[in-house]
Design a protein around this motif. Sequence first.
Motif, short mmCIF file in Angstrom:
data_model
loop_
_atom_site.label_atom_id
_atom_site.label_comp_id
_atom_site.label_asym_id
_atom_site.label_seq_id
_atom_site.Cartn_x
_atom_site.Cartn_y
_atom_site.Cartn_z
N LYS A 50 35.81 38.38 4.60
CA LYS A 50 36.39 38.50 3.34
C LYS A 50 35.74 38.63 2.18
N ALA A 51 34.26 38.37 2.21
CA ALA A 51 33.47 38.52 0.91
C ALA A 51 33.28 40.13 0.98
N THR A 52 33.17 40.99 2.04
CA THR A 52 32.59 42.25 1.82
C THR A 52 33.51 43.24 1.85
N ARG A 53 34.94 42.65 2.61
CA ARG A 53 35.87 43.94 2.74
C ARG A 53 35.14 45.20 3.37
N PRO A 54 34.54 45.20 4.42
CA PRO A 54 33.80 46.42 5.18
C PRO A 54 34.96 47.58 5.46
N GLU A 55 34.18 48.67 5.81
CA GLU A 55 34.97 49.77 6.44
C GLU A 55 35.41 49.77 7.96
N LEU A 56 34.31 48.86 8.63
CA LEU A 56 34.76 48.46 9.94
C LEU A 56 34.11 47.24 10.42
N VAL A 57 34.61 46.50 11.39
CA VAL A 57 34.10 45.29 11.91
C VAL A 57 33.72 45.48 13.39
N ILE A 58 32.36 45.07 13.80
CA ILE A 58 32.18 45.15 15.15
C ILE A 58 32.03 43.49 15.51
N THR A 59 32.73 43.07 16.60
CA THR A 59 32.60 41.74 16.98
C THR A 59 32.51 41.60 18.38
N ASP A 60 31.85 40.64 18.91
CA ASP A 60 31.42 40.19 20.03
C ASP A 60 32.96 39.25 20.46
N ILE A 61 33.32 39.10 21.73
CA ILE A 61 34.36 38.39 22.00
C ILE A 61 34.02 36.53 22.03
N HIS B 193 45.91 40.81 8.22
CA HIS B 193 45.81 40.85 6.66
C HIS B 193 45.46 42.05 6.09
N ASP B 194 44.71 42.88 7.05
CA ASP B 194 44.26 44.31 6.78
C ASP B 194 44.19 45.37 7.92
N PRO B 195 45.63 45.60 8.35
CA PRO B 195 45.76 46.40 9.65
C PRO B 195 44.87 47.83 9.77
N ASN B 196 44.50 48.35 8.58
CA ASN B 196 43.59 49.35 8.21
C ASN B 196 42.12 49.31 8.66
N THR B 197 41.80 48.23 8.70
CA THR B 197 40.36 47.95 8.81
C THR B 197 39.92 48.07 10.30
N PRO B 198 39.35 49.19 10.96
CA PRO B 198 39.15 49.15 12.25
C PRO B 198 38.23 48.13 12.75
N VAL B 199 38.36 47.68 13.80
CA VAL B 199 37.57 46.59 14.52
C VAL B 199 37.46 47.11 16.12
N ILE B 200 35.95 47.04 16.29
CA ILE B 200 35.53 47.45 17.66
C ILE B 200 35.08 45.88 18.26
N ILE B 201 35.60 45.79 19.48
CA ILE B 201 35.12 44.43 20.11
C ILE B 201 33.91 44.83 21.15
N LEU B 202 33.09 43.97 21.10
CA LEU B 202 32.06 44.13 22.18
C LEU B 202 32.03 43.05 23.21
N SER B 203 31.94 43.33 24.51
CA SER B 203 32.30 42.58 25.49
C SER B 203 31.67 42.63 26.80
N ALA B 204 31.12 41.47 27.30
CA ALA B 204 30.30 41.59 28.61
C ALA B 204 31.32 41.48 29.45
N LEU B 205 32.76 41.10 28.98
CA LEU B 205 33.71 40.76 30.00
C LEU B 205 34.49 42.07 30.04
N GLY B 206 33.99 43.25 29.56
CA GLY B 206 34.75 44.64 29.52
C GLY B 206 35.40 44.81 30.56
N SER B 207 35.12 44.62 31.88
CA SER B 207 35.99 45.12 33.07
C SER B 207 37.05 44.21 33.49
#
Length: 123
Positions: free
Chosen positions: A42-53, A70-84
């Motif tokens: 919310k404070a930075t309004r980044p071009e990309l968010v990378i988040t763990d699950i 709230h901002d569907p144009n901000t891309p989000v990459i999810i990191l997951s050890a549960l990826g499979s």
Amino acid sequence: MKKIVLIEDESLTVKILEFLLKKEGYDISVAKDGNQGMELYKATRPELVITDIMLPFKSGLEITAYIKEHDPNTPVIILSALGSEKQTLESSKRIGADAIIAKPFSKSEVLDKVHFFTQNARA
């Protein structure tokens, strides 16, 4: 400089991603739990968010759902050890995650996805 918010509670993963992305010229802000991550977004309004699950307080899925609402144009990459796990993949896609990277990840996979989303980020 493109801003990225990284939300990850695993110190080694943070160090690796911070080093890798700063070396590529990105401005990285790090949060160690879901609540901090939400505030940082919310404070930075980044071009990309990378988040763990799996995060303390709020999950990466909750954060992704909020961002996409709230901002569907901000891309989000999810990191997951549960990826499979099929359910995790389906949940991530259903809430609007733009990409999922399974842990352990390769340098090239991370950089390819980050470059793609930051080059195509909102103006």
